[in-house]
Design a protein around this motif. Structure first.
Motif, PDB file in Angstrom:
ATOM      1  N   ARG A 119      64.427  84.207   9.853  1.00  0.00           N
ATOM      2  CA  ARG A 119      64.834  84.015   8.555  1.00  0.00           C
ATOM      3  C   ARG A 119      66.829  84.768   8.699  1.00  0.00           C
ATOM      4  NH1 ARG A 119      60.123  85.466   5.436  1.00  0.00           N
ATOM      5  NH2 ARG A 119      61.059  88.050   4.956  1.00  0.00           N
ATOM      6  N   HIS A 120      66.919  85.636   9.469  1.00  0.00           N
ATOM      7  CA  HIS A 120      68.375  85.980   9.483  1.00  0.00           C
ATOM      8  C   HIS A 120      68.476  85.289  10.819  1.00  0.00           C
ATOM      9  CE1 HIS A 120      67.131  88.919   6.799  1.00  0.00           C
ATOM     10  NE2 HIS A 120      68.287  89.337   6.072  1.00  0.00           N
ATOM     11  N   GLY A 121      68.263  84.164  11.106  1.00  0.00           N
ATOM     12  CA  GLY A 121      68.579  83.486  12.240  1.00  0.00           C
ATOM     13  C   GLY A 121      68.248  84.542  13.795  1.00  0.00           C
ATOM     14  N   GLN A 122      67.452  85.517  14.246  1.00  0.00           N
ATOM     15  CA  GLN A 122      67.124  85.977  15.067  1.00  0.00           C
ATOM     16  C   GLN A 122      65.534  85.361  15.243  1.00  0.00           C
ATOM     17  OE1 GLN A 122      68.449  89.785  12.660  1.00  0.00           O
ATOM     18  NE2 GLN A 122      66.885  90.228  14.406  1.00  0.00           N
ATOM     19  N   THR A 123      65.611  84.357  16.611  1.00  0.00           N
ATOM     20  CA  THR A 123      64.367  83.830  16.603  1.00  0.00           C
ATOM     21  C   THR A 123      64.268  83.779  18.508  1.00  0.00           C
ATOM     22  OG1 THR A 123      65.960  82.029  17.100  1.00  0.00           O
ATOM     23  CG2 THR A 123      65.326  82.118  15.318  1.00  0.00           C
ATOM     24  N   ARG A 124      64.733  84.560  19.281  1.00  0.00           N
ATOM     25  CA  ARG A 124      64.443  84.540  20.788  1.00  0.00           C
ATOM     26  C   ARG A 124      64.246  85.868  20.927  1.00  0.00           C
ATOM     27  NH1 ARG A 124      70.273  84.018  23.941  1.00  0.00           N
ATOM     28  NH2 ARG A 124      71.144  86.013  21.696  1.00  0.00           N
ATOM     29  N   PRO A 125      62.802  85.736  21.485  1.00  0.00           N
ATOM     30  CA  PRO A 125      62.268  86.982  22.165  1.00  0.00           C
ATOM     31  C   PRO A 125      62.668  87.639  22.628  1.00  0.00           C
ATOM     32  CG  PRO A 125      61.452  84.357  22.669  1.00  0.00           C
ATOM     33  CD  PRO A 125      62.372  84.110  21.924  1.00  0.00           C
ATOM     34  N   THR A 126      62.508  88.953  22.798  1.00  0.00           N
ATOM     35  CA  THR A 126      63.321  90.227  23.316  1.00  0.00           C
ATOM     36  C   THR A 126      62.021  91.027  24.214  1.00  0.00           C
ATOM     37  OG1 THR A 126      62.434  91.734  21.510  1.00  0.00           O
ATOM     38  CG2 THR A 126      65.193  90.637  21.495  1.00  0.00           C
ATOM     39  N   THR A 222      67.068 106.739  43.674  1.00  0.00           N
ATOM     40  CA  THR A 222      66.964 106.995  44.637  1.00  0.00           C
ATOM     41  C   THR A 222      66.922 106.058  46.282  1.00  0.00           C
ATOM     42  OG1 THR A 222      66.107 108.045  44.993  1.00  0.00           O
ATOM     43  CG2 THR A 222      67.942 109.618  44.111  1.00  0.00           C
ATOM     44  N   TRP A 223      65.541 105.710  46.120  1.00  0.00           N
ATOM     45  CA  TRP A 223      65.495 104.573  46.619  1.00  0.00           C
ATOM     46  C   TRP A 223      63.895 104.067  46.502  1.00  0.00           C
ATOM     47  CZ3 TRP A 223      60.290 105.206  47.951  1.00  0.00           C
ATOM     48  CH2 TRP A 223      59.544 106.425  47.821  1.00  0.00           C
ATOM     49  N   GLY A 224      64.235 102.749  47.886  1.00  0.00           N
ATOM     50  CA  GLY A 224      62.545 102.260  47.046  1.00  0.00           C
ATOM     51  C   GLY A 224      63.189 101.215  45.689  1.00  0.00           C
ATOM     52  N   THR A 225      62.380 100.372  45.134  1.00  0.00           N
ATOM     53  CA  THR A 225      62.411  99.085  43.447  1.00  0.00           C
ATOM     54  C   THR A 225      61.684  99.594  42.603  1.00  0.00           C
ATOM     55  OG1 THR A 225      62.518  97.425  45.355  1.00  0.00           O
ATOM     56  CG2 THR A 225      62.304  97.352  43.056  1.00  0.00           C
ATOM     57  N   ARG A 226      62.447  99.735  41.660  1.00  0.00           N
ATOM     58  CA  ARG A 226      61.637 100.624  40.442  1.00  0.00           C
ATOM     59  C   ARG A 226      61.488  99.013  39.521  1.00  0.00           C
ATOM     60  NH1 ARG A 226      62.788 101.935  34.974  1.00  0.00           N
ATOM     61  NH2 ARG A 226      62.128 103.690  34.282  1.00  0.00           N
ATOM     62  N   PHE A 227      60.262  99.152  39.282  1.00  0.00           N
ATOM     63  CA  PHE A 227      60.134  97.685  37.821  1.00  0.00           C
ATOM     64  C   PHE A 227      59.591  98.361  36.120  1.00  0.00           C
ATOM     65  CE2 PHE A 227      60.313  94.888  41.279  1.00  0.00           C
ATOM     66  CZ  PHE A 227      60.722  93.398  40.531  1.00  0.00           C
ATOM     67  N   SER A 228      59.774  97.445  35.572  1.00  0.00           N
ATOM     68  CA  SER A 228      59.840  97.624  34.247  1.00  0.00           C
ATOM     69  C   SER A 228      59.303  97.544  32.835  1.00  0.00           C
ATOM     70  CB  SER A 228      60.504  99.022  33.094  1.00  0.00           C
ATOM     71  OG  SER A 228      61.986  99.153  32.985  1.00  0.00           O
ATOM     72  N   LEU A 229      58.784  97.102  32.017  1.00  0.00           N
ATOM     73  CA  LEU A 229      58.494  96.391  31.001  1.00  0.00           C
ATOM     74  C   LEU A 229      58.795  96.549  29.828  1.00  0.00           C
ATOM     75  CD1 LEU A 229      57.268  93.326  30.048  1.00  0.00           C
ATOM     76  CD2 LEU A 229      55.098  95.036  29.761  1.00  0.00           C
ATOM     77  N   GLY A 230      59.387  96.080  29.587  1.00  0.00           N
ATOM     78  CA  GLY A 230      60.343  96.629  28.034  1.00  0.00           C
ATOM     79  C   GLY A 230      59.501  95.598  26.792  1.00  0.00           C
ATOM     80  N   ILE A 231      59.085  96.590  25.631  1.00  0.00           N
ATOM     81  CA  ILE A 231      58.453  95.791  24.486  1.00  0.00           C
ATOM     82  C   ILE A 231      59.113  95.415  23.360  1.00  0.00           C
ATOM     83  CG2 ILE A 231      56.160  95.425  23.288  1.00  0.00           C
ATOM     84  CD1 ILE A 231      56.009  94.462  25.559  1.00  0.00           C
ATOM     85  N   ILE A 232      59.771  94.895  23.222  1.00  0.00           N
ATOM     86  CA  ILE A 232      60.917  94.918  22.048  1.00  0.00           C
ATOM     87  C   ILE A 232      60.599  93.988  20.334  1.00  0.00           C
ATOM     88  CG2 ILE A 232      63.365  94.609  21.445  1.00  0.00           C
ATOM     89  CD1 ILE A 232      64.298  95.148  23.924  1.00  0.00           C
ATOM     90  N   PHE A 233      60.144  94.783  18.935  1.00  0.00           N
ATOM     91  CA  PHE A 233      59.267  94.041  18.928  1.00  0.00           C
ATOM     92  C   PHE A 233      60.353  92.988  17.635  1.00  0.00           C
ATOM     93  CE2 PHE A 233      57.502  97.299  19.451  1.00  0.00           C
ATOM     94  CZ  PHE A 233      55.891  97.404  20.048  1.00  0.00           C
ATOM     95  N   HIS A 234      61.152  93.171  17.163  1.00  0.00           N
ATOM     96  CA  HIS A 234      62.252  92.070  17.027  1.00  0.00           C
ATOM     97  C   HIS A 234      62.887  91.279  18.011  1.00  0.00           C
ATOM     98  CE1 HIS A 234      64.392  95.789  18.240  1.00  0.00           C
ATOM     99  NE2 HIS A 234      65.346  95.373  18.290  1.00  0.00           N
ATOM    100  N   ASP A 235      63.030  90.060  17.567  1.00  0.00           N
ATOM    101  CA  ASP A 235      63.643  88.803  17.954  1.00  0.00           C
ATOM    102  C   ASP A 235      65.421  88.995  17.966  1.00  0.00           C
ATOM    103  OD1 ASP A 235      61.449  87.824  18.843  1.00  0.00           O
ATOM    104  OD2 ASP A 235      61.348  86.126  17.188  1.00  0.00           O
ATOM    105  N   ALA A 236      65.385  88.295  18.653  1.00  0.00           N
ATOM    106  CA  ALA A 236      67.130  88.014  19.443  1.00  0.00           C
ATOM    107  C   ALA A 236      67.794  86.732  18.364  1.00  0.00           C
ATOM    108  CB  ALA A 236      67.858  88.569  20.577  1.00  0.00           C
ATOM    109  N   GLN A 237      69.117  87.694  18.471  1.00  0.00           N
ATOM    110  CA  GLN A 237      69.902  86.067  17.527  1.00  0.00           C
ATOM    111  C   GLN A 237      70.464  84.957  18.629  1.00  0.00           C
ATOM    112  OE1 GLN A 237      73.175  87.875  15.902  1.00  0.00           O
ATOM    113  NE2 GLN A 237      72.581  88.421  13.455  1.00  0.00           N
TER     114      GLN A 237
END
Length: 237
Positions: A119-126, A222-237
């Motif tokens: 309703r506030h124009g935030q419709t894109r998943p985050t 400092t070395w290697g490759t780091r992956f992470s998953l972020g769970i954000i609960f609000h959607d974005a404009q």
């Protein structure tokens, strides 16, 4: 797999997690994702059709690395994480509002909250995947994306610390009124997660409850490759 993650989330010691959140402002969840789930999430990073955008951190001076926001519909595992973690965190969010003398306002389930965002124009998943190579880092920041935001986020480590990469601690810095900032550097194990505030948290003081401001980031890999998953609960404009 999805039923499994639902059961694992429901089986968490939420009473202890709530207590830790109230005392220190963040809480660690041990080994919630299994190794095959972490591998599956990492593999998604190369699947272009799953994402709505890719951000090169260096281009915007956010740090060095990149991240990708998922597009709708979210993968089932990520949808389950978002839906099943939200209700208990909404309880904590409303409790924090009451501590500050405000009215509890967060719905008990995720969908009504997302409808508020829309309703506030935030419709894109985050929800997003983040990737850092050696030398990569993420500057301290907050993830707001609009007028409506949820006061908690959750970040998962998707690779093995000190085996697949080194460095890359999760940073959480708390800015306290009339005092110097306090920092936390958290080394998250693969499959584990940290619940942390999006913007502020209430703190009990001698004159009542006050708020501190928090920002988060990632220290240099400092070395290697780091992956992470972020769970954000609000959607974005």
């Amino acid at each position: 797999m999805i039923n499994g993650i639902d059961k694992r989330i429901d089986a968490l010691d939420w009473a202890s997690l709530h207590e830790v959140l109230d005392v220190q402002g963040f809480a660690e969840i041990p080994a919630l994702l299994q190794e095959n789930e972490c591998a599956s999430l990492r593999a998604m990073y190369e699947e272009e059709a799953r994402f709505r955008t890719r951000i090169d951190m260096a281009r915007y001076r956010f740090g060095i690395g990149e991240y990708r926001y998922f597009q709708a519909p979210l993968p089932p595992l990520i949808q389950s994480l978002r839906e099943r973690l939200y209700p208990e965190l909404a309880v904590a969010a409303n409790r924090w509002l009451l501590r500050l003398g405000k009215e509890a306002s967060y719905p008990a389930d995720l969908q009504p909250f997302l409808e508020q965002c829309h309703r506030h124009g935030q419709t894109r998943p985050t929800p997003l995947l983040l990737k850092y190579e050696a030398g990569g880092y993420n500057c301290l920041h907050q993830d707001m994306y609009g007028d409506v935001y949820f006061p908690f986020q959750v970040v998962f480590a998707l690779k093995r610390r000190d085996i697949d990469y080194a460095g890359g601690e999760f940073l959480l810095v708390e800015q306290r009124p009339r005092a110097q900032s306090r920092g936390h550097a958290l080394a998250i194990e693969q499959g584990s997660a940290v619940i942390f505030p999006t913007q502020r948290r209430p703190v009990s003081g001698t004159r009542g409850t006050y708020q501190t401001t928090l920002r988060h980031g990632v220290s240099t890999v400092t070395w290697g490759t780091r992956f992470s998953l972020g769970i954000i609960f609000h959607d974005a404009q």
